[in-house]
Enzyme design. Structure first.
Site, mmCIF file in Angstrom:
data_model
loop_
_atom_site.group_PDB
_atom_site.id
_atom_site.type_symbol
_atom_site.label_atom_id
_atom_site.label_comp_id
_atom_site.label_asym_id
_atom_site.label_seq_id
_atom_site.Cartn_x
_atom_site.Cartn_y
_atom_site.Cartn_z
ATOM 1 N N GLY A 41 0.828 -1.213 0.000
ATOM 2 C CA GLY A 41 0.000 0.000 0.000
ATOM 3 C C GLY A 41 0.857 1.255 0.000
ATOM 4 C CB ALA A 250 8.414 -1.571 -4.883
ATOM 5 C CB ALA A 251 8.683 -4.033 -10.336
ATOM 6 N N GLY A 252 5.775 -3.900 -9.304
ATOM 7 C CA GLY A 252 4.322 -3.935 -9.546
ATOM 8 C C GLY A 252 3.619 -2.771 -8.851
ATOM 9 C CB ALA A 284 10.935 0.875 -9.617
ATOM 10 N N GLY A 289 15.725 -1.933 -3.167
ATOM 11 C CA GLY A 289 14.792 -1.400 -2.178
ATOM 12 C C GLY A 289 13.460 -1.049 -2.811
HETATM 13 O O1 RIB Z 1 5.358 -5.361 -3.253
HETATM 14 C C1 RIB Z 1 6.557 -5.233 -2.534
HETATM 15 C C2 RIB Z 1 6.268 -5.125 -1.079
HETATM 16 O O2 RIB Z 1 5.692 -6.330 -0.644
HETATM 17 C C3 RIB Z 1 7.482 -4.928 -0.203
HETATM 18 O O3 RIB Z 1 7.833 -3.589 -0.026
HETATM 19 C C4 RIB Z 1 7.108 -5.652 1.088
HETATM 20 O O4 RIB Z 1 6.928 -4.797 2.172
HETATM 21 C C5 RIB Z 1 5.824 -6.406 0.744
HETATM 22 O O5 RIB Z 1 4.717 -5.803 1.278
#
Ligand code: RIB
Length: 302
Positions: A41, A250-252, A284, A289
């Site tokens: 989120g 976090a790419a998605g 990203a 990270g």
């Molecule tokens: O989608 C990536 C995220 O999934 C990470 O940042 C981790 O916290 C998990 O929630």
């Protein structure tokens, strides 16, 4: 300026660099470890605000240092934090990310305060949802809160985007019916439809099934192969930008936040918004990270 509301999780990510996933019973030496802001989120909210949208985040933290760390980032980014509340008992969410040498990850989650978000928390944010252009949510927070938020959104003509992650096999029909756009990756699409996504044909079949299950617009993200948009029996593929990925975490989320920020209210610019989201996502994955890898709109040019 576009108004986005994200309902979702906040996690502090601990990233463990490993050569490959350990086998059961194996002890393995790892490389360095680091800490970064994360949570699906929070990542999506940060992507939306960096993508140029006025963004309100409905979320929950614990009463701890992890919360201070996360709220500091949100403040710097200009996220509206009026609906981020504190749970005095549960800790702020955490994720442990096993990152292999090819940039692929496996993630373990401690839900903590994320799991204490209630329908009442959503009701407190009713006006923000009702006045938004678009509401985004995923599955790292309780389902009943998401359903309530989507109900409020649809009663007020707000576009709803569901990221069905982490993967779930039993999404309530009610939530699917309240969803305007569903954005799974191939694993999540398979969990919902039972169709293994291996090639173009199976991606289209999976999207068509999601369509039949009640969601009018389907986007399936397929990593370095790009993404598919499917609606009304027609599909469009958007190629991924060719880059060398070091961390796909976090790419998605970046894709979804940017998509929400760029979509017009009539949804006519879907493919263009996907290209933009795909470009942001390609940036990203070149940085390790989650939140620190999400680009700012001025650096995203297609
Ligand atoms: O989608 C990536 C995220 O999934 C990470 O940042 C981790 O916290 C998990 O929630």
């Amino acid at each position: 300026m576009k108004k986005i509301v994200v309902l979702g999780s906040i996690n502090v990510d601990t990233i463990l660099n490993i050569p490959r996933l350990p086998l059961p019973g194996e002890t393995m030496a790892m490389g360095d470890q680091s800490t970064a802001g994360g949570g699906k989120g929070a990542n999506q909210a940060i992507a939306a605000v960096r993508g140029g949208a006025e963004t309100t985040f409905i979320a929950k933290v614990g009463q701890d240092h992890a919360a201070d760390f996360m709220l500091e980032t949100f403040k710097k980014d200009g996220l509206n934090m009026d609906h981020i509340t504190v749970d005095s008992k549960a800790g702020t969410g955490k994720a442990y990310i096993l990152l292999d040498k090819d940039g692929q990850n496996s993630i373990l989650i401690y839900g903590g305060a994320n799991q204490t978000i209630t329908v009442d928390d959503v009701e407190s944010a009713r006006d923000s949802i009702a006045n938004a252009d678009c509401l985004v949510s995923e599955f790292e927070t309780p389902l009943e809160a998401t359903v309530r938020a989507f109900e409020i959104a649809k009663q007020n003509g707000v576009i709803t985007i569901l990221n069905p992650a982490p993967a779930k096999t039993d999404i309530p029909q009610k939530l699917l019916t309240l969803t305007d756009i569903i954005v799974p990756n191939e694993t999540e699409a398979e969990a919902i439809t039972g169709i293994k996504v291996v090639d173009k044909k199976s991606i289209i079949n999976s999207a068509a099934k999601l369509n039949k299950m009640g969601v009018k617009r389907v986007i399936i993200t397929i990593g370095s192969r790009g993404s598919l948009y499917y609606t009304d029996g027609k599909e469009s593929f958007v190629d991924a930008y060719k880059v060398s990925a070091v961390d796909t975490t976090a790419a998605g989320d970046t894709f979804i936040g940017y998509l929400a920020a760029k979509l017009d209210s009539d949804l006519d610019n879907m493919v263009e918004a996907m290209k933009f989201a795909s470009k942001a996502s390609s940036i990203a994955v070149q940085v390790k990270g989650a939140q620190n890898s999400i680009p700012y709109v001025d650096d995203v040019k297609i």
